[in-house]
Design an enzyme around this catalytic site. Structure first.
Site, PDB file in Angstrom:
ATOM      1  N   GLU A 123     -28.582   0.403   5.622  1.00 19.09           N
ATOM      2  CA  GLU A 123     -28.000   1.157   4.484  1.00 19.09           C
ATOM      3  C   GLU A 123     -29.044   1.979   3.748  1.00 19.09           C
ATOM      4  O   GLU A 123     -29.158   1.934   2.524  1.00 19.09           O
ATOM      5  CB  GLU A 123     -27.254   0.198   3.533  1.00 19.09           C
ATOM      6  CG  GLU A 123     -25.976  -0.320   4.166  1.00 19.09           C
ATOM      7  CD  GLU A 123     -25.025  -1.035   3.203  1.00 19.09           C
ATOM      8  OE1 GLU A 123     -25.313  -1.055   2.001  1.00 19.09           O
ATOM      9  OE2 GLU A 123     -24.013  -1.553   3.682  1.00 19.09           O
TER      10      GLU A 123
HETATM   11  C1  LIG Z   1     -29.773  -5.173  11.937  1.00 19.85           C
HETATM   12  C2  LIG Z   1     -29.251  -3.793  11.790  1.00 19.85           C
HETATM   13  C3  LIG Z   1     -27.896  -3.588  11.578  1.00 19.85           C
HETATM   14  C4  LIG Z   1     -27.397  -2.280  11.486  1.00 19.85           C
HETATM   15  N1  LIG Z   1     -26.037  -2.081  11.379  1.00 19.85           N
HETATM   16  C5  LIG Z   1     -25.565  -0.812  11.459  1.00 19.85           C
HETATM   17  C6  LIG Z   1     -24.156  -0.560  11.487  1.00 19.85           C
HETATM   18  O1  LIG Z   1     -23.344  -1.486  11.418  1.00 19.85           O
HETATM   19  N2  LIG Z   1     -23.727   0.718  11.618  1.00 19.85           N
HETATM   20  C7  LIG Z   1     -24.596   1.772  11.694  1.00 19.85           C
HETATM   21  O2  LIG Z   1     -24.152   2.901  11.827  1.00 19.85           O
HETATM   22  N3  LIG Z   1     -25.941   1.580  11.645  1.00 19.85           N
HETATM   23  C8  LIG Z   1     -26.435   0.321  11.539  1.00 19.85           C
HETATM   24  N4  LIG Z   1     -27.792   0.107  11.506  1.00 19.85           N
HETATM   25  C9  LIG Z   1     -28.687   1.266  11.547  1.00 19.85           C
HETATM   26  C10 LIG Z   1     -29.479   1.501  10.285  1.00 19.85           C
HETATM   27  O3  LIG Z   1     -28.672   2.092   9.322  1.00 19.85           O
HETATM   28  C11 LIG Z   1     -30.702   2.342  10.687  1.00 19.85           C
HETATM   29  O4  LIG Z   1     -31.567   1.458  11.356  1.00 19.85           O
HETATM   30  C12 LIG Z   1     -31.364   3.001   9.538  1.00 19.85           C
HETATM   31  O5  LIG Z   1     -30.586   4.056   9.077  1.00 19.85           O
HETATM   32  C13 LIG Z   1     -32.747   3.533   9.888  1.00 19.85           C
HETATM   33  O6  LIG Z   1     -32.751   4.263  11.066  1.00 19.85           O
HETATM   34  P1  LIG Z   1     -33.846   3.951  12.196  1.00 19.85           P
HETATM   35  O7  LIG Z   1     -33.861   2.485  12.415  1.00 19.85           O
HETATM   36  O8  LIG Z   1     -33.600   4.827  13.329  1.00 19.85           O
HETATM   37  O9  LIG Z   1     -35.241   4.309  11.503  1.00 19.85           O
HETATM   38  P2  LIG Z   1     -35.892   5.758  11.407  1.00 19.85           P
HETATM   39  O10 LIG Z   1     -34.896   6.736  10.923  1.00 19.85           O
HETATM   40  O11 LIG Z   1     -36.612   6.044  12.668  1.00 19.85           O
HETATM   41  O12 LIG Z   1     -36.930   5.529  10.226  1.00 19.85           O
HETATM   42  C14 LIG Z   1     -38.193   4.875  10.451  1.00 19.85           C
HETATM   43  C15 LIG Z   1     -38.939   4.825   9.123  1.00 19.85           C
HETATM   44  O13 LIG Z   1     -39.160   6.149   8.620  1.00 19.85           O
HETATM   45  C16 LIG Z   1     -38.728   6.225   7.282  1.00 19.85           C
HETATM   46  N5  LIG Z   1     -38.225   7.574   7.016  1.00 19.85           N
HETATM   47  C17 LIG Z   1     -37.402   8.331   7.767  1.00 19.85           C
HETATM   48  N6  LIG Z   1     -37.188   9.512   7.173  1.00 19.85           N
HETATM   49  C18 LIG Z   1     -37.888   9.514   6.019  1.00 19.85           C
HETATM   50  C19 LIG Z   1     -38.084  10.437   4.959  1.00 19.85           C
HETATM   51  N7  LIG Z   1     -37.501  11.630   4.942  1.00 19.85           N
HETATM   52  N8  LIG Z   1     -38.873  10.074   3.929  1.00 19.85           N
HETATM   53  C20 LIG Z   1     -39.464   8.867   3.907  1.00 19.85           C
HETATM   54  N9  LIG Z   1     -39.324   7.960   4.877  1.00 19.85           N
HETATM   55  C21 LIG Z   1     -38.545   8.276   5.921  1.00 19.85           C
HETATM   56  C22 LIG Z   1     -37.650   5.170   7.144  1.00 19.85           C
HETATM   57  O14 LIG Z   1     -37.533   4.733   5.790  1.00 19.85           O
HETATM   58  C23 LIG Z   1     -38.176   4.076   8.052  1.00 19.85           C
HETATM   59  O15 LIG Z   1     -39.065   3.276   7.325  1.00 19.85           O
HETATM   60  C24 LIG Z   1     -28.289  -1.175  11.568  1.00 19.85           C
HETATM   61  C25 LIG Z   1     -29.652  -1.409  11.738  1.00 19.85           C
HETATM   62  C26 LIG Z   1     -30.135  -2.691  11.847  1.00 19.85           C
HETATM   63  C27 LIG Z   1     -31.604  -2.886  12.047  1.00 19.85           C
END
Ligand SMILES: Cc1cc2nc3c(=O)[nH]c(=O)nc-3n(C[C@H](O)[C@H](O)[C@H](O)COP(=O)(O)OP(=O)(O)OC[C@H]3O[C@@H](n4cnc5c(N)ncnc54)[C@H](O)[C@@H]3O)c2cc1C
Length: 812
Positions: free
Chosen positions: A501
């Site tokens: 989230e």
């Molecule tokens: C256990 C789990 C359950 C989940 N459940 C769902 C679900 O039910 N439905 C769904 O749709 N998604 C779900 N997700 C997805 C979740 O919402 C994403 O993991 C999240 O949005 C982050 O995306 P990413 O993991 O690809 O990280 P990335 O987008 O690759 O980000 C990596 C890091 O970079 C940082 N970052 C990225 N952009 C910026 C910026 N502009 N400024 C500063 N920092 C930045 C982030 O904060 C993070 O620390 C789930 C994830 C997990 C781990």
């Protein structure tokens, strides 16, 4: 002397008008009255009087709106129009989502505490309380975290059944569709209790009750869609999930490439206009077991079958998972807690147009729906889970620090451990206060986007710190995994709530201030709207009023910041007397400083502030600390202002105000224009950085409140699962803690006997037997001490496994 007197009256009146933000016309009249009096009583008019009249003439000219608009506002508006970035639709949706609540007052630099006091204290209905005391308590007693996390890597079928039968998936669904129709507060308290015992169960229950199909339908679904899906979701015949994230679209969810193309196709034997969908999603909670998929994709209509547009943008639809081409079932294995989470793919899945949430007319509205729902939802599930985990950690660790002895003392008596205990306790108090009061606001219909982002970020970050401290204080007992370890899964799973989230780094750096600066600022969004107004005359009129309002606001914040800095906030109003009254004044002071610093930062850095994330993160932190401290004060008040909780309030407010000061200082060190920064430093820190973190004395006082069975400990941790029964470690720890208090005089007898050489040293059991033999302890006393000793040994013991027992039994 007379001149000096009149100068003081003149400046005093001017400062008082600015400080109180009296409007321009009234201020001009008041200054005019002072000048006339000065002129009449001054005798021989001094030269200074002439200058004051000239200045006053300028003030009068500012009241002539037509002149002011033409000479001042129009040129500024012209420049602004060329500078303002054009907002994309997605940015605009995010900025305009939700409502502005208490954070707007903090942004004003002059919070009106009556607004916060108006919010009724959070209360559960009888049905909600009964659900919490009945099925929720029972679900905890049935959940064996070791079985779930280690042996099955899933919840056993009996637990799934219990969850379905008792309506845990239907907490937010209204009664008319067969759901529970619970308030945000009740959902939050159910999740917190579950999280205090099992992170896996609370996550599984949390997902259907937060952002997902039910929430989408309730807000945007057509009547037909509600009738079609909600009863099934309420009875858990349908298991929902919400699929947004994919390989290329994580934090930047708007970058998704999953597509839906409007076309003709065959459905149920008929040719209809529908959507051909292709997606490849990952990380989706409940996806492996779901029957209905809330799907986000980009909608295209190349043949113009539903309208004139080729592309509609992000759209949300409900897709039954039994449609041909839908792939579900594979699982990811999240760290620490193995809840159902996995990928889902769809290849050329054909669904009718009415799968779009809200029907075809809501094509392209998906992103707006999501950010609007997130503006409330983000404040419930994850922050509540964090509160539940933190309360459990404090409850357990306080008791553990009392019964675990080293160097002949309970470890909680050592100041180093006391410091960590105080931090855990203080953070938990802040988290709980923020969660309870914000849920009360949600209950009243607020959808405050910025506070919920604050809660999401800070509660999960504080819970990370609490989990670390709990592990450190437990030492090896926390590290060794097994059925009796009550900390390891919570500790290991912390990164999950940090990531979902809105991952935390992004939430802190981009969302809290980025959204807050525009959404909660009293003028910025309105100025942007005025600048974008199509009718130039109306636009200029509106802009002129806003510009002069904004200038007055800036001037007032500068003065308030300086005067409140000089007096440590004493000049400002506080709604409370007694020991917590001063904290309201500290918040008033930092609110003015924050409002000034925000305006100055926007002025100096402009649109670049979005890219200079470290600057905007600091501003977001200051806003967050002010918000959290306000929640602490309101929570204390809501609980009847118990005097015994004052140390917690003091620790929380001191910590938060100290952090606000540090972030303000960090901001000033890094803003670009040294001259403006020098002026800002005088206005914000006229007496230097005078706030300090809580004193060591306070840390130790708080530690003693949680290593003893006190009302403060009970009140803080009220709402956890701590039944006095096997399989409930928190209940057993509490029992041991109470016994420790009861046997204190008996332990003193043993100590005296040892010192006088009547009995020997060694293990407690041997000392008890010796003391019994010597008649130092009665049989009942010896039995009581023995019971305590056995309880302590059972709680200190860690699990051990025979060779072979730990062979991977999980590779299913
Ligand atoms: C256990 C789990 C359950 C989940 N459940 C769902 C679900 O039910 N439905 C769904 O749709 N998604 C779900 N997700 C997805 C979740 O919402 C994403 O993991 C999240 O949005 C982050 O995306 P990413 O993991 O690809 O990280 P990335 O987008 O690759 O980000 C990596 C890091 O970079 C940082 N970052 C990225 N952009 C910026 C910026 N502009 N400024 C500063 N920092 C930045 C982030 O904060 C993070 O620390 C789930 C994830 C997990 C781990």
């Amino acid at each position: 002397m007379t001149t000096l007197f009149w100068l003081i009256v003149f400046l005093g009146t001017a400062f008082s008008l600015i400080y109180r933000r009296v409007d321009l016309r009234l201020s001009t009249a008041a200054m005019g009255a002072v000048l006339v009096a000065y002129t009449l009583f001054a005798g021989a008019p001094p030269f200074g009087l002439f200058l004051l009249w000239v200045l006053f003439g300028g003030l009068i000219l500012l009241n002539v709106e037509a002149l002011r608009r033409e000479r001042i506002s129009a040129p500024i508006l012209g420049v602004l129009r060329t500078l303002l970035p054009r907002l994309s639709e997605t940015e605009r949706a995010a900025l305009e989502a939700g409502t502005v609540w208490w954070e707007g007052e903090l942004f004003s630099g002059m919070p009106d505490w009556r607004q916060l006091a108006k919010l009724p204290p959070p209360r559960l209905t009888e049905a909600e309380q009964a659900f919490l005391d009945g099925p929720t308590e029972e679900l905890c007693s049935l959940a064996d975290e070791w079985e779930i996390t280690h042996e099955l890597q899933d919840m056993p079928e009996s637990l799934w059944e219990f969850i379905r039968e008792n309506g845990f998936f239907s907490l937010i669904i209204p009664k008319e569709y067969g759901g529970k129709g619970f308030s945000s507060l009740a959902v939050s308290m159910v999740l917190a209790k579950l999280a205090s015992h099992s992170g896996t169960v609370s996550t599984m229950v949390g997902v259907p009750n937060s952002l997902g199909p039910a929430e989408l339908l309730l807000h945007y679904g057509t009547d037909e869609q509600k009738q079609r899906w909600l009863p099934g979701l309420a009875s858990a015949k349908e298991v929902p999930c919400f699929a947004l994230t994919s390989l290329h679209a994580g934090s930047d969810a708007t970058g998704l490439i999953d597509s839906g193309v409007v076309c003709r196709g065959e459905f149920d034997g008929e040719e209809i206009i529908g959507i051909r969908l292709n997606w490849d999603k990952r990380y989706i909670t409940l996806a492996p077991v779901s029957t209905v998929l809330g799907l986000a994709f980009k909608l295209y209509d190349p043949e113009h079958l539903i309208g004139e547009r080729d592309e509609y943008g992000i759209t949300a639809a409900l897709i039954p998972t039994n449609l041909p081409g839908v792939e579900i079932g594979r699982r990811h294995l999240p760290i620490g807690i193995p809840f159902q989470n996995g990928p889902t793919r769809g290849v050329d899945v054909f669904a009718p147009l009415d799968c779009i949430v809200g029907g075809p007319e809501m094509a392209g509205e998906g992103w707006r729906m999501l950010v609007e729902l997130l503006s409330a939802g983000r404040g419930i599930a994850l922050p509540s889970n964090a509160v539940g985990g933190a309360m459990a950690a404090v409850y357990a660790t306080g008791a553990y620090a009392r019964i675990r002895r080293q160097f002949k003392l309970p470890i909680g008596a050592f100041h180093g451990v006391g410091e960590a205990l105080a931090r855990m306790t203080g953070y938990t108090y802040i988290m709980k206060a923020a969660s309870r009061v914000t849920c009360a606001a949600l209950n009243e219909g607020e959808k405050p986007a910025v506070p919920t982002a604050i809660l999401k970020y800070h509660n999960t970050e504080m819970s990370r710190r609490v989990a670390n401290d709990a592990m450190d204080i437990h030492g090896g007992k926390g590290v060794m995994r097994g059925p009796t370890n009550y900390l390891a899964t919570g500790y290991a799973s912390v990164p999950i709530s940090i990531t979902v989230e809105g991952a935390n780094i992004l939430t802190r750096n981009l969302i809290i201030f980025g959204q807050g600066a525009i959404r909660c600022h009293p003028f910025v969004l309105k100025e942007m709207r005025a600048a974008a107004e199509d009718n130039p005359v109306e636009g200029l009129k509106a802009f002129d009023r806003l510009l002069f309002g904004h200038l007055g606001y800036g001037l007032s914040n500068a003065l308030r910041s300086f005067l409140l800095g000089l007096t440590h906030g004493r000049l400002s109003n506080t709604p409370a007397t007694g020991p917590v009254g001063r904290f309201y004044q500290h918040i008033n002071r930092f609110s003015a400083a924050f409002a000034l610093a925000s305006d100055a930062s926007m002025f100096m850095v402009g649109g670049e502030l979005k890219r200079k994330e470290q600057l905007s993160a600091r501003l977001g932190d200051i806003l967050s600390y002010l918000y959290l401290a306000s929640m602490v004060l309101k929570h204390h008040q809501d609980q009847g202002s118990p005097a015994s909780d004052v140390p917690l309030v003091e620790w929380s407010c001191r910590t938060l105000m100290f952090k606000a000061q540090q972030q303000l200082d960090g901001l000033l060190r890094n803003l670009p224009n040294r001259w403006i920064v020098a002026l800002l430093r005088i206005l914000i820190f006229p007496r230097g950085k005078t706030y300090s973190p809580p004193a060591d004395r306070l840390d130790q006082e708080i530690a003693s409140l949680v290593i003893n069975p006190t009302t403060v400990r009970d009140r803080l941790c009220d709402g956890i699962y701590a039944a006095r029964e096997p399989g409930s470690p928190l209940g057993q720890l509490q029992e041991a803690l109470e016994l420790a208090e009861k046997v204190k005089p008996l332990e003193a007898k043993l100590t005296d006997a040892r010192r006088s050489g009547q009995i020997g040293g060694g293990a407690l059991a041997a000392q008890i037997a010796d003391a019994r033999k010597q008649g130092i302890l009665s049989a009942a006393e010896a039995a009581e001490l023995q019971q305590f000793d056995e309880a302590v040994i059972a709680l200190l013991t860690v699990d051990e496994f025979a060779p072979g027992e730990l062979e991977p039994n999980t590779a299913k």
